[in-house]
Design a protein around this motif. Sequence first.
Motif, PDB file in Angstrom:
ATOM      1  N   MET A  17       0.831  -1.204   0.000  1.00  0.00           N
ATOM      2  CA  MET A  17       0.000   0.000   0.000  1.00  0.00           C
ATOM      3  C   MET A  17       0.873   1.265   0.000  1.00  0.00           C
ATOM      4  O   MET A  17       1.922   1.274   0.625  1.00  0.00           O
ATOM      5  N   LYS A  18       0.395   2.266  -0.717  1.00  0.00           N
ATOM      6  CA  LYS A  18       1.148   3.518  -0.824  1.00  0.00           C
ATOM      7  C   LYS A  18       1.356   4.134   0.565  1.00  0.00           C
ATOM      8  O   LYS A  18       0.426   4.202   1.376  1.00  0.00           O
ATOM      9  N   LYS A  19       2.593   4.591   0.829  1.00  0.00           N
ATOM     10  CA  LYS A  19       2.871   5.178   2.150  1.00  0.00           C
ATOM     11  C   LYS A  19       2.476   6.651   2.169  1.00  0.00           C
ATOM     12  O   LYS A  19       2.683   7.358   1.185  1.00  0.00           O
ATOM     13  N   ILE A  20       1.942   7.087   3.260  1.00  0.00           N
ATOM     14  CA  ILE A  20       1.460   8.462   3.350  1.00  0.00           C
ATOM     15  C   ILE A  20       2.117   9.215   4.521  1.00  0.00           C
ATOM     16  O   ILE A  20       2.847   8.627   5.312  1.00  0.00           O
ATOM     17  N   VAL A  21       1.813  10.513   4.609  1.00  0.00           N
ATOM     18  CA  VAL A  21       2.260  11.316   5.759  1.00  0.00           C
ATOM     19  C   VAL A  21       1.034  11.600   6.629  1.00  0.00           C
ATOM     20  O   VAL A  21      -0.010  12.017   6.123  1.00  0.00           O
ATOM     21  N   ILE A  22       1.188  11.353   7.931  1.00  0.00           N
ATOM     22  CA  ILE A  22       0.111  11.654   8.876  1.00  0.00           C
ATOM     23  C   ILE A  22       0.605  12.788   9.780  1.00  0.00           C
ATOM     24  O   ILE A  22       1.606  12.630  10.491  1.00  0.00           O
ATOM     25  N   ALA A  23      -0.063  13.918   9.685  1.00  0.00           N
ATOM     26  CA  ALA A  23       0.345  15.095  10.471  1.00  0.00           C
ATOM     27  C   ALA A  23      -0.595  15.249  11.659  1.00  0.00           C
ATOM     28  O   ALA A  23      -1.812  15.305  11.494  1.00  0.00           O
ATOM     29  N   ILE A  24      -0.011  15.305  12.857  1.00  0.00           N
ATOM     30  CA  ILE A  24      -0.839  15.480  14.060  1.00  0.00           C
ATOM     31  C   ILE A  24      -0.399  16.762  14.762  1.00  0.00           C
ATOM     32  O   ILE A  24       0.694  16.844  15.327  1.00  0.00           O
ATOM     33  N   ASP A  25      -1.245  17.773  14.678  1.00  0.00           N
ATOM     34  CA  ASP A  25      -0.938  19.054  15.326  1.00  0.00           C
ATOM     35  C   ASP A  25      -1.924  19.300  16.459  1.00  0.00           C
ATOM     36  O   ASP A  25      -2.950  18.628  16.563  1.00  0.00           O
ATOM     37  N   GLY A  26      -1.593  20.294  17.272  1.00  0.00           N
ATOM     38  CA  GLY A  26      -2.542  20.666  18.311  1.00  0.00           C
ATOM     39  C   GLY A  26      -1.875  21.312  19.501  1.00  0.00           C
ATOM     40  O   GLY A  26      -0.657  21.553  19.506  1.00  0.00           O
ATOM     41  N   TYR A  27      -2.705  21.609  20.496  1.00  0.00           N
ATOM     42  CA  TYR A  27      -2.235  22.288  21.702  1.00  0.00           C
ATOM     43  C   TYR A  27      -1.325  21.376  22.520  1.00  0.00           C
ATOM     44  O   TYR A  27      -1.265  20.168  22.292  1.00  0.00           O
ATOM     45  N   SER A  28      -0.625  21.975  23.483  1.00  0.00           N
ATOM     46  CA  SER A  28       0.295  21.215  24.325  1.00  0.00           C
ATOM     47  C   SER A  28      -0.472  20.213  25.201  1.00  0.00           C
ATOM     48  O   SER A  28      -1.540  20.544  25.719  1.00  0.00           O
ATOM     49  N   SER A  29       0.119  19.039  25.324  1.00  0.00           N
ATOM     50  CA  SER A  29      -0.409  17.996  26.222  1.00  0.00           C
ATOM     51  C   SER A  29      -1.837  17.542  25.937  1.00  0.00           C
ATOM     52  O   SER A  29      -2.636  17.363  26.851  1.00  0.00           O
ATOM     53  N   CYS A  30      -2.146  17.350  24.668  1.00  0.00           N
ATOM     54  CA  CYS A  30      -3.461  16.802  24.287  1.00  0.00           C
ATOM     55  C   CYS A  30      -3.371  15.301  24.086  1.00  0.00           C
ATOM     56  O   CYS A  30      -4.372  14.663  23.771  1.00  0.00           O
ATOM     57  N   GLY A  31      -2.163  14.770  24.172  1.00  0.00           N
ATOM     58  CA  GLY A  31      -1.973  13.349  23.897  1.00  0.00           C
ATOM     59  C   GLY A  31      -1.485  13.097  22.486  1.00  0.00           C
ATOM     60  O   GLY A  31      -1.592  11.980  21.971  1.00  0.00           O
ATOM     61  N   LYS A  32      -0.923  14.130  21.854  1.00  0.00           N
ATOM     62  CA  LYS A  32      -0.462  13.999  20.469  1.00  0.00           C
ATOM     63  C   LYS A  32       0.604  12.911  20.333  1.00  0.00           C
ATOM     64  O   LYS A  32       0.490  12.034  19.496  1.00  0.00           O
ATOM     65  N   SER A  33       1.633  13.003  21.183  1.00  0.00           N
ATOM     66  CA  SER A  33       2.758  12.085  20.975  1.00  0.00           C
ATOM     67  C   SER A  33       2.386  10.648  21.329  1.00  0.00           C
ATOM     68  O   SER A  33       2.806   9.720  20.633  1.00  0.00           O
ATOM     69  N   THR A  34       1.585  10.465  22.381  1.00  0.00           N
ATOM     70  CA  THR A  34       1.181   9.099  22.746  1.00  0.00           C
ATOM     71  C   THR A  34       0.389   8.481  21.597  1.00  0.00           C
ATOM     72  O   THR A  34       0.619   7.332  21.198  1.00  0.00           O
ATOM     73  N   THR A  35      -0.540   9.266  21.045  1.00  0.00           N
ATOM     74  CA  THR A  35      -1.362   8.777  19.941  1.00  0.00           C
ATOM     75  C   THR A  35      -0.496   8.514  18.702  1.00  0.00           C
ATOM     76  O   THR A  35      -0.582   7.448  18.090  1.00  0.00           O
ATOM     77  N   ALA A  36       0.350   9.490  18.379  1.00  0.00           N
ATOM     78  CA  ALA A  36       1.184   9.381  17.171  1.00  0.00           C
ATOM     79  C   ALA A  36       2.082   8.142  17.221  1.00  0.00           C
ATOM     80  O   ALA A  36       2.218   7.416  16.228  1.00  0.00           O
ATOM     81  N   LYS A  37       2.657   7.908  18.397  1.00  0.00           N
ATOM     82  CA  LYS A  37       3.559   6.774  18.583  1.00  0.00           C
ATOM     83  C   LYS A  37       2.833   5.447  18.310  1.00  0.00           C
ATOM     84  O   LYS A  37       3.329   4.577  17.617  1.00  0.00           O
ATOM     85  N   LEU A  38       1.616   5.321  18.873  1.00  0.00           N
ATOM     86  CA  LEU A  38       0.863   4.073  18.727  1.00  0.00           C
ATOM     87  C   LEU A  38       0.373   3.878  17.290  1.00  0.00           C
ATOM     88  O   LEU A  38       0.380   2.771  16.773  1.00  0.00           O
ATOM     89  N   VAL A  39      -0.009   4.988  16.654  1.00  0.00           N
ATOM     90  CA  VAL A  39      -0.463   4.914  15.262  1.00  0.00           C
ATOM     91  C   VAL A  39       0.712   4.463  14.379  1.00  0.00           C
ATOM     92  O   VAL A  39       0.568   3.581  13.531  1.00  0.00           O
ATOM     93  N   ALA A  40       1.892   5.053  14.625  1.00  0.00           N
ATOM     94  CA  ALA A  40       3.090   4.698  13.843  1.00  0.00           C
ATOM     95  C   ALA A  40       3.421   3.221  14.020  1.00  0.00           C
ATOM     96  O   ALA A  40       3.705   2.520  13.036  1.00  0.00           O
ATOM     97  N   ALA A  41       3.342   2.735  15.261  1.00  0.00           N
ATOM     98  CA  ALA A  41       3.664   1.325  15.528  1.00  0.00           C
ATOM     99  C   ALA A  41       2.679   0.414  14.794  1.00  0.00           C
ATOM    100  O   ALA A  41       3.058  -0.592  14.194  1.00  0.00           O
ATOM    101  N   GLU A  42       1.404   0.796  14.834  1.00  0.00           N
ATOM    102  CA  GLU A  42       0.353  -0.007  14.192  1.00  0.00           C
ATOM    103  C   GLU A  42       0.571  -0.102  12.678  1.00  0.00           C
ATOM    104  O   GLU A  42       0.380  -1.148  12.070  1.00  0.00           O
ATOM    105  N   LEU A  43       1.025   0.994  12.060  1.00  0.00           N
ATOM    106  CA  LEU A  43       1.177   1.036  10.601  1.00  0.00           C
ATOM    107  C   LEU A  43       2.587   0.661  10.134  1.00  0.00           C
ATOM    108  O   LEU A  43       2.843   0.578   8.936  1.00  0.00           O
ATOM    109  N   GLY A  44       3.509   0.500  11.091  1.00  0.00           N
ATOM    110  CA  GLY A  44       4.910   0.244  10.728  1.00  0.00           C
ATOM    111  C   GLY A  44       5.565   1.483  10.147  1.00  0.00           C
ATOM    112  O   GLY A  44       6.463   1.408   9.309  1.00  0.00           O
ATOM    113  N   TYR A  45       5.116   2.662  10.570  1.00  0.00           N
ATOM    114  CA  TYR A  45       5.654   3.940  10.106  1.00  0.00           C
ATOM    115  C   TYR A  45       6.683   4.473  11.120  1.00  0.00           C
ATOM    116  O   TYR A  45       6.719   4.047  12.267  1.00  0.00           O
ATOM    117  N   ALA A  46       7.479   5.453  10.683  1.00  0.00           N
ATOM    118  CA  ALA A  46       8.397   6.119  11.608  1.00  0.00           C
ATOM    119  C   ALA A  46       7.607   7.190  12.371  1.00  0.00           C
ATOM    120  O   ALA A  46       6.691   7.792  11.817  1.00  0.00           O
TER     121      ALA A  46
END
Length: 235
Positions: A1-30
Amino acid sequence: MKKIVIAIDGYSSCGKSTTAKLVAAELGYAYIDTGAMYRAVTLYFLQQHVSLTNPKEVRDALDNIDITFHYNPKSKRNEVFLNGLNVEDEIRKMYISNQVSEVSVVKEVRRAMVAQQQKMGKKRGVVMDGRDIGTAVFPDAEVKIFMSADVETRAMRRQQELLDKKQLVNLNEIRENLQKRDLIDSTREESPLRQAEDAHLLDTSHMTIDEQVEFVLNTVASTIINTEQSVEERG
Ligand code: DC
């Protein structure tokens, strides 16, 4: 499947990095934590007493900064290195949080970090979190998420996160820091924090991490299906 870029922006401490990390692991993305890069620059500037109002000093300092990410199998996370030294724990401390927004305002700093982030995501297949990913770093990101949550929830989450690292910080101090950073981040001249027109809004005030991850993965799945359908229709 074609690889894409997932951009997660937002305010401080909304859970961006925790979410981003798990999404990346699930998809095998960096996973790339761009806030960590601004924090590493802040640490270096403080160590070297760089004057933010002196563009030459700022440029020279930036020329001497090398920021890299390395996976630590023990902690199971990507950790940030500043000139070869692991600074992952240091950059999360309050004295860095208190200075990082002022450093992130500086034009030269933004240009250098954005260029490096674009290089890191050039081959796509990345989940990048920050403040300006969907608007400035990858305006062509296939999936854009804008995260928000009420300030009380964010302050409590941040306090727990610091407590997990054995740092006890007063809730008022954390709340004030979040509000101050949000204000500076969203009102600065260069690539301010704002929701991109094509970003999906995700309010995490009453959501669990699993629900947040599911929201992003569902958005990714429907984006890929829509893209493939329109390619078929055109073909
Ligand atoms: O995500 P974080 O809280 O670790 O980010 C720290 C600071 O870095 C944030 O207050 C603003 C700045 N930042 C930025 O200006 N642009 C980004 N893409 C990421 C972070």
